[in-house]
Design an enzyme around this catalytic site. Sequence first.
Site, short mmCIF file in Angstrom:
data_model
loop_
_atom_site.label_atom_id
_atom_site.label_comp_id
_atom_site.label_asym_id
_atom_site.label_seq_id
_atom_site.Cartn_x
_atom_site.Cartn_y
_atom_site.Cartn_z
N GLN A 263 0.82 -1.20 0.00
CA GLN A 263 0.00 0.00 0.00
C GLN A 263 0.87 1.25 0.00
O GLN A 263 1.92 1.30 0.63
CB GLN A 263 -0.91 0.00 1.23
CG GLN A 263 -1.93 -1.12 1.23
CD GLN A 263 -3.03 -0.93 0.20
OE1 GLN A 263 -3.30 0.18 -0.23
NE2 GLN A 263 -3.66 -2.02 -0.20
N TYR A 294 -6.05 -12.97 -4.11
CA TYR A 294 -5.18 -11.85 -4.51
C TYR A 294 -4.37 -11.42 -3.29
O TYR A 294 -4.25 -10.25 -2.96
CB TYR A 294 -5.99 -10.67 -5.07
CG TYR A 294 -7.06 -11.04 -6.07
CD1 TYR A 294 -6.76 -11.15 -7.43
CD2 TYR A 294 -8.36 -11.28 -5.66
CE1 TYR A 294 -7.74 -11.49 -8.35
CE2 TYR A 294 -9.35 -11.62 -6.56
CZ TYR A 294 -9.04 -11.74 -7.91
OH TYR A 294 -10.01 -12.07 -8.81
N GLU A 318 -2.12 -16.06 -4.79
CA GLU A 318 -1.55 -14.89 -5.45
C GLU A 318 -0.83 -15.35 -6.72
O GLU A 318 -0.16 -16.38 -6.72
CB GLU A 318 -0.56 -14.20 -4.49
CG GLU A 318 0.37 -13.19 -5.11
CD GLU A 318 -0.36 -12.02 -5.76
OE1 GLU A 318 0.00 -11.69 -6.91
OE2 GLU A 318 -1.28 -11.47 -5.13
N ASP A 371 -9.01 -9.07 -2.39
CA ASP A 371 -8.48 -7.72 -2.61
C ASP A 371 -8.02 -7.65 -4.06
O ASP A 371 -6.83 -7.64 -4.35
CB ASP A 371 -7.32 -7.48 -1.63
CG ASP A 371 -6.74 -6.08 -1.77
OD1 ASP A 371 -7.36 -5.23 -2.41
OD2 ASP A 371 -5.63 -5.85 -1.24
N CYS A 398 -10.58 -1.02 -4.54
CA CYS A 398 -9.96 0.27 -4.85
C CYS A 398 -10.67 0.97 -6.00
O CYS A 398 -10.20 2.02 -6.45
CB CYS A 398 -8.47 0.11 -5.15
SG CYS A 398 -8.09 -1.00 -6.53
#
Length: 441
Positions: A263, A294, A318, A371, A398
């Site tokens: 982040q 993810y 992932e 995510d 997001c």
Amino acid sequence: MSETGDILDLDITGVAHGGVFVARHEGRVVFVPDAIPGERVRVRLTDTAKKSFWRGETLEVLDASPHRQLHVWRQADVDVPPEQRPGGADFGHIALEHQRALKIEVLRDALQRFGGTDIPVGMHGVAPLLTDAGDETDGESVDGTAWRTRVSLHVDADGNVGQYAARSHRVVPLEDLPLATSAVESAALALRGGDPGRIDLVQPADGRVRILPRPERRADAAPRRGRGARPSSARPRKTPAPEVVLERVGDRDFRVDAGGFWQVHRLAAHTLTTAVASRLAGAVDPEAWHLDLYGGVGLFAATLGDLGGPSTRVTSVESDARATEHAGENLADWVGARAETGRVDRWLARLAAEASAPERERLSRGVVLLDPPRSGAGRDVVDHLTALAPSTVVYVACDPVALARDIATFRAGGYEVASVDGLDLFPNSHHVEAVAVLTRA
């Protein structure tokens, strides 16, 4: 009939997803940056090719909103020619509290139009931190600056280093970088030229800024074939192993490549895990099977593990092998934790085909946290999840529109939206994070 280049005086009536504002001219929508709803602005049309909408650029504010402020990034203020305004701080001309009100509006509108839900939405800043003395501090600057620990800059053919101007690939040389931490800003302003391409600046938890050049690959640098090619016995140049840095969240360290995903706000990981933990308190059954999709380097898998205890069974999925390698190390405290490399859609398809009855029963009592990238999870992933029927889904988003579209698919598959929390982790930009919790109907 108006054409590109024409100048119009327009009234701004609303905000749209993507950091632009809405005006209308002769019944047609015109998207305009650098404005605020309620203002009247002078606009130069920049794109009139589409029948459904046009685009313009703000040249002058004729009637200013009471929420307008001098832009936090002086180079991007409205009195600077549009082609010289760097992108990346498209809400910086708006008072911070009103920025958040506009972000709520965008998020609610997306959930209503694309998700079919009118659930109440709040907007929060970063979560408070505890100081060494045990006091709480929010750690946020008053004007929402000095938060970026990761910045990508561009280098053009003339050696200029800076950000792209909005909606272009024209590099605007830096004079300052107020959204970045002071250390990142100092390192950025000290850069001098370099090969055309990108330069990433990264400041992990140890405070030291890493500078990672990413030059463009030139056409004449492609491997040669045929006459004059390097003999097959020649050893190829080894790519140096990426530096591994530590990021700290609470009392836990996470290993991550310096150039890997983390982040960008210095308090974002803390804020997101706090939001997830508050919504899942008492809901993580250590005997169930939980998924972190993810999953990156295991940030949210660790959150699930902390909530469920040392025996929690959680699998992080992932597609990036390096991130998965780090996730395996970062999740070593939980005997039931695994980190697997794979595309989420394919991994879920295989799970749906191969899961045993006991595994499906454990999944049905588990939490799935996802995510996804800005484009969202998509119908295939959501359909696989609704077929597996976990008790709770936590979606960290997001992009409001991508979230809303995926929520519509979840709702069609038998899930209800329990809560949506907006998080302002990108002050002075239009970007907003959201944490949505869905439960099986």
